[in-house]
Design an enzyme around this catalytic site. Structure first.
Site, PDB file in Angstrom:
ATOM      1  CG  HIS A   1      -0.146   0.037   2.528  1.00 41.95           C
ATOM      2  ND1 HIS A   1       0.196  -1.118   3.202  1.00 41.95           N
ATOM      3  CD2 HIS A   1       0.357   1.062   3.266  1.00 41.95           C
ATOM      4  CE1 HIS A   1       0.878  -0.805   4.292  1.00 41.95           C
ATOM      5  NE2 HIS A   1       0.985   0.523   4.351  1.00 41.95           N
TER       6      HIS A   1
ATOM      7  CB  SER B   1       1.950   5.114   4.319  1.00 41.08           C
ATOM      8  OG  SER B   1       2.091   3.761   4.681  1.00 41.08           O
TER       9      SER B   1
ATOM     10  CE1 TYR C   1       8.435   9.233   9.215  1.00 42.16           C
ATOM     11  CE2 TYR C   1       6.883   8.447   7.557  1.00 42.16           C
ATOM     12  CZ  TYR C   1       7.605   8.246   8.716  1.00 42.16           C
ATOM     13  OH  TYR C   1       7.499   7.046   9.382  1.00 42.16           O
TER      14      TYR C   1
ATOM     15  CB  SER D   1      10.190   9.140  -0.210  1.00 46.89           C
ATOM     16  OG  SER D   1      10.212   8.373  -1.390  1.00 46.89           O
ATOM     17  CG  PHE D   2       4.189  10.596  -1.592  1.00 48.21           C
ATOM     18  CD1 PHE D   2       3.755  10.612  -0.270  1.00 48.21           C
ATOM     19  CD2 PHE D   2       4.255  11.795  -2.282  1.00 48.21           C
ATOM     20  CE1 PHE D   2       3.379  11.796   0.351  1.00 48.21           C
ATOM     21  CE2 PHE D   2       3.887  12.995  -1.673  1.00 48.21           C
ATOM     22  CZ  PHE D   2       3.463  12.991  -0.357  1.00 48.21           C
ATOM     23  CG  HIS D   3       7.809   4.371  -0.244  1.00 42.23           C
ATOM     24  ND1 HIS D   3       7.871   5.417   0.666  1.00 42.23           N
ATOM     25  CD2 HIS D   3       7.888   3.229   0.495  1.00 42.23           C
ATOM     26  CE1 HIS D   3       7.994   4.923   1.885  1.00 42.23           C
ATOM     27  NE2 HIS D   3       8.003   3.602   1.806  1.00 42.23           N
TER      28      HIS D   3
ATOM     29  CB  SER E   1       7.170  -1.225   1.552  1.00 44.33           C
ATOM     30  OG  SER E   1       7.761  -0.033   2.023  1.00 44.33           O
TER      31      SER E   1
END
Length: 218
Positions: A75, A77, A157, A161-163, A165
């Site tokens: 997903h 976050s 944050y 960094s939109f990511h 995992s």
């Protein structure tokens, strides 16, 4: 004495001892405390053959020195993990639903691979970075931060960094994993197929404890 209402019975649970052996050796980020509900807002992702194939390649690259574990529910976050008191949940849910009325559905596309380490250095993650769709995600995060602020909870944050995992391992292995990925630069070519690594975002998920609320976009 009047009986406890059904809605509150789940709050009156016994103390739970964390057993890392039940979840791949991971420890709770927050100690279990009666009445506290661990929560998160995120973009859900339905697993695809493309991501499965990418994980297999990452696993081979990092082996045998580093054992990667597949993330079970990938997903993106939109908040840090936070804790809500039980009696806050309904009002918080209504608040974020109201905020989202100004947001339309959109598309995101993953365009790279990055290595991250969590705040307590206990786990290292490999994530797909968001390319197209960053602006829409940033707008959503800003709205959620406003809601979190009302409850004196931490915002996302500052330079997040939109990511998403897709794999993790124990400990801080950030340097070692990055070195292995540099040797295999060709893996980035896999991400050139934009249609295979994109999501149509029509809704978010607000998860708190064992409850999940779908937050539909316009």
């Amino acid at each position: 004495m009047l009986p406890l209402p059904e809605a509150l019975k789940c709050v009156e649970t016994e103390h739970v001892e964390d057993d890392p052996t039940l979840h791949d050796g991971r420890s709770r980020s927050f100690p279990h405390k009666r009445g506290n509900w661990t929560s998160l807002i995120y973009i859900p992702y339905k697993e695809t053959i493309s991501v499965d194939h990418l994980f297999d390649q990452l696993y081979d690259i990092c082996s045998p020195g580093i054992r990667l574990i597949k993330v079970k529910e990938p997903h993106v976050s939109l908040t840090k993990t936070f804790v809500l008191l039980y009696h806050w949940i309904k009002e918080f849910h209504l608040s974020i639903k109201e905020k989202l009325k100004v947001l339309d559905s959109y598309e995101i596309c993953f365009d790279g691979i990055e290595v991250y380490c969590n705040e307590d250095q206990s786990r290292t993650f490999l994530g797909l970075t968001v390319g197209m769709g960053k602006t829409e995600i940033a707008s959503s995060v800003q709205l959620f931060d406003e809601c979190l602020k009302e409850y004196r909870l931490e915002p996302f944050y500052e330079e997040g960094s939109f990511h998403m995992s897709i794999a993790w391992c124990h400990g801080n292995k950030k340097t070692e994993v990055k070195e292995k990925l540099l040797i295999k630069k060709s893996i980035i070519d896999i991400l050139s197929d934009k249609s295979a690594f994109s999501i149509s975002v029509n809704a978010y998920v607000f998860k708190t404890g064992f409850k999940e609320f779908i937050l539909n976009l316009q």
